[in-house]
Design a protein around this motif. Structure first.
Motif, PDB file in Angstrom:
ATOM      1  N   HIS A  30       0.795  -1.171   0.042  1.00 33.00           N
ATOM      2  CA  HIS A  30      -0.051   0.070   0.087  1.00 33.00           C
ATOM      3  C   HIS A  30       0.848   1.185  -0.083  1.00 33.00           C
ATOM      4  CE1 HIS A  30      -3.851  -2.163   1.452  1.00 33.00           C
ATOM      5  NE2 HIS A  30      -3.502  -2.583   0.183  1.00 33.00           N
ATOM      6  N   SER A  31       2.188   1.163   0.484  1.00 29.71           N
ATOM      7  CA  SER A  31       2.852   2.490   0.621  1.00 29.71           C
ATOM      8  C   SER A  31       3.466   2.447  -0.863  1.00 29.71           C
ATOM      9  CB  SER A  31       4.019   2.441   1.580  1.00 29.71           C
ATOM     10  OG  SER A  31       4.827   1.490   1.377  1.00 29.71           O
ATOM     11  N   ARG A  32       3.858   1.542  -1.496  1.00 31.24           N
ATOM     12  CA  ARG A  32       4.245   1.648  -2.895  1.00 31.24           C
ATOM     13  C   ARG A  32       3.345   2.291  -3.764  1.00 31.24           C
ATOM     14  NH1 ARG A  32       4.926  -4.154  -5.677  1.00 31.24           N
ATOM     15  NH2 ARG A  32       2.703  -3.939  -5.872  1.00 31.24           N
ATOM     16  N   GLN A  33       1.870   2.136  -3.502  1.00 32.28           N
ATOM     17  CA  GLN A  33       0.840   2.856  -4.323  1.00 32.28           C
ATOM     18  C   GLN A  33       0.319   4.115  -3.744  1.00 32.28           C
ATOM     19  OE1 GLN A  33      -0.304   1.676  -7.208  1.00 32.28           O
ATOM     20  NE2 GLN A  33       1.306   0.075  -6.830  1.00 32.28           N
ATOM     21  N   ASN A  34       1.468   4.620  -2.635  1.00 32.87           N
ATOM     22  CA  ASN A  34       1.048   5.952  -2.122  1.00 32.87           C
ATOM     23  C   ASN A  34      -0.379   6.152  -1.471  1.00 32.87           C
ATOM     24  OD1 ASN A  34       3.663   7.031  -2.648  1.00 32.87           O
ATOM     25  ND2 ASN A  34       2.773   7.162  -4.902  1.00 32.87           N
ATOM     26  N   PHE A  35      -0.980   5.015  -0.980  1.00 35.03           N
ATOM     27  CA  PHE A  35      -2.071   5.191  -0.277  1.00 35.03           C
ATOM     28  C   PHE A  35      -3.194   5.673  -0.882  1.00 35.03           C
ATOM     29  CE2 PHE A  35       1.006   4.077   3.168  1.00 35.03           C
ATOM     30  CZ  PHE A  35       0.134   2.995   3.800  1.00 35.03           C
ATOM     31  N   ARG A  36      -3.364   5.524  -2.361  1.00 30.88           N
ATOM     32  CA  ARG A  36      -4.281   6.292  -3.177  1.00 30.88           C
ATOM     33  C   ARG A  36      -5.843   6.146  -2.642  1.00 30.88           C
ATOM     34  NH1 ARG A  36      -2.617   4.492  -9.003  1.00 30.88           N
ATOM     35  NH2 ARG A  36      -1.428   2.843  -8.055  1.00 30.88           N
ATOM     36  N   TRP A  41      -5.631   2.349   4.140  1.00 28.40           N
ATOM     37  CA  TRP A  41      -5.143   2.640   5.427  1.00 28.40           C
ATOM     38  C   TRP A  41      -5.853   1.553   6.283  1.00 28.40           C
ATOM     39  CZ3 TRP A  41      -1.102   5.357   7.007  1.00 28.40           C
ATOM     40  CH2 TRP A  41      -0.669   6.178   6.129  1.00 28.40           C
ATOM     41  N   VAL A  42      -7.084   0.827   6.245  1.00 30.36           N
ATOM     42  CA  VAL A  42      -7.486  -0.056   7.206  1.00 30.36           C
ATOM     43  C   VAL A  42      -6.492  -1.122   7.467  1.00 30.36           C
ATOM     44  CG1 VAL A  42      -9.529  -1.378   7.370  1.00 30.36           C
ATOM     45  CG2 VAL A  42      -9.801   0.673   6.416  1.00 30.36           C
ATOM     46  N   PRO A  43      -6.332  -1.968   6.531  1.00 30.99           N
ATOM     47  CA  PRO A  43      -5.490  -3.040   7.086  1.00 30.99           C
ATOM     48  C   PRO A  43      -3.902  -2.768   7.636  1.00 30.99           C
ATOM     49  CG  PRO A  43      -5.608  -2.961   4.622  1.00 30.99           C
ATOM     50  CD  PRO A  43      -6.342  -2.113   5.144  1.00 30.99           C
ATOM     51  N   VAL A  44      -3.598  -1.662   7.144  1.00 34.20           N
ATOM     52  CA  VAL A  44      -2.301  -1.220   7.773  1.00 34.20           C
ATOM     53  C   VAL A  44      -2.267  -0.925   9.271  1.00 34.20           C
ATOM     54  CG1 VAL A  44      -0.413   0.837   7.550  1.00 34.20           C
ATOM     55  CG2 VAL A  44      -1.393  -0.368   5.503  1.00 34.20           C
ATOM     56  N   ILE A  45      -3.457  -0.295   9.526  1.00 33.43           N
ATOM     57  CA  ILE A  45      -3.827   0.132  10.938  1.00 33.43           C
ATOM     58  C   ILE A  45      -4.363  -1.176  11.578  1.00 33.43           C
ATOM     59  CG2 ILE A  45      -5.262   1.503  12.428  1.00 33.43           C
ATOM     60  CD1 ILE A  45      -5.142   3.746  10.279  1.00 33.43           C
ATOM     61  N   GLU A  46      -5.202  -1.823  11.193  1.00 35.52           N
ATOM     62  CA  GLU A  46      -5.971  -2.866  11.927  1.00 35.52           C
ATOM     63  C   GLU A  46      -4.988  -4.303  12.176  1.00 35.52           C
ATOM     64  OE1 GLU A  46      -9.706  -3.760  10.240  1.00 35.52           O
ATOM     65  OE2 GLU A  46      -8.765  -5.195   8.605  1.00 35.52           O
ATOM     66  N   LEU A  47      -4.468  -4.419  11.271  1.00 37.56           N
ATOM     67  CA  LEU A  47      -3.524  -5.864  11.262  1.00 37.56           C
ATOM     68  C   LEU A  47      -2.730  -6.045  12.586  1.00 37.56           C
ATOM     69  CD1 LEU A  47      -2.974  -6.814   7.645  1.00 37.56           C
ATOM     70  CD2 LEU A  47      -4.712  -7.828   9.074  1.00 37.56           C
ATOM     71  N   PRO A  48      -1.888  -5.030  12.811  1.00 35.57           N
ATOM     72  CA  PRO A  48      -1.043  -4.989  14.064  1.00 35.57           C
ATOM     73  C   PRO A  48      -1.859  -4.932  15.379  1.00 35.57           C
ATOM     74  CG  PRO A  48      -0.175  -3.080  12.624  1.00 35.57           C
ATOM     75  CD  PRO A  48      -1.540  -3.642  11.867  1.00 35.57           C
ATOM     76  N   ILE A  49      -3.012  -4.243  15.340  1.00 39.41           N
ATOM     77  CA  ILE A  49      -3.915  -4.430  16.617  1.00 39.41           C
ATOM     78  C   ILE A  49      -4.259  -5.710  16.513  1.00 39.41           C
ATOM     79  CG2 ILE A  49      -6.157  -3.624  17.551  1.00 39.41           C
ATOM     80  CD1 ILE A  49      -5.437  -1.182  16.176  1.00 39.41           C
TER      81      ILE A  49
END
Length: 130
Positions: A30-36, A41-49
């Motif tokens: 997702h960072s490679r795609q610049n969070f277009r 952002w949802v899995p980037v935030i929720e998966l570590p939780i």
């Protein structure tokens, strides 16, 4: 507290560790795609939780934590299905859409969000097995 390491406990720990690995990969993609899109952002935030909750639950068998974990796994299953839909839509938008197999290789990975669904389902299975 847990008294031993039954298979359910091992699977909850595995679920947490799997979420750590998937979180790293999803963040890189997702960072490679610049969070277009906001949904990136949802899995980037929720998966570590999800990961921390599962790992802590594998060591501390608290009733409230089991409820929180179960709710998170249901959210993870739904989010994975929604992510697969968004990824399929991304493949469809590429030149040639679904008819070009190359779009499945270079476009958004349709299977990765379904892996989140599968791991969340495994967490629920382990939680409610006994």
């Amino acid at each position: 507290m847990w008294q031993s390491w039954p298979i359910e406990r091992v699977l909850i720990l595995f679920t947490g560790l799997a979420f750590v690995l998937i979180a790293v990969q999803v963040t890189l993609f997702h960072s490679r795609q610049n969070f277009r899109h906001w949904a990136m952002w949802v899995p980037v935030i929720e998966l570590p939780i999800f990961a921390v909750t599962a790992i802590v639950l594998s060591f501390v068998n608290a009733g409230w934590l089991r409820v929180v974990f179960a709710l998170m796994m249901f959210v993870g299953m739904g989010g994975g299905v929604y992510g697969a839909y968004l990824h399929a839509a991304g493949v469809r938008q590429r030149v040639g859409g679904f008819s070009q197999s190359q779009n499945f290789l270079v476009g958004p990975p349709v299977i990765l969000p379904l892996l989140i669904t599968a791991i969340a389902a495994l967490g629920l299975l382990a939680l409610f097995w006994g």
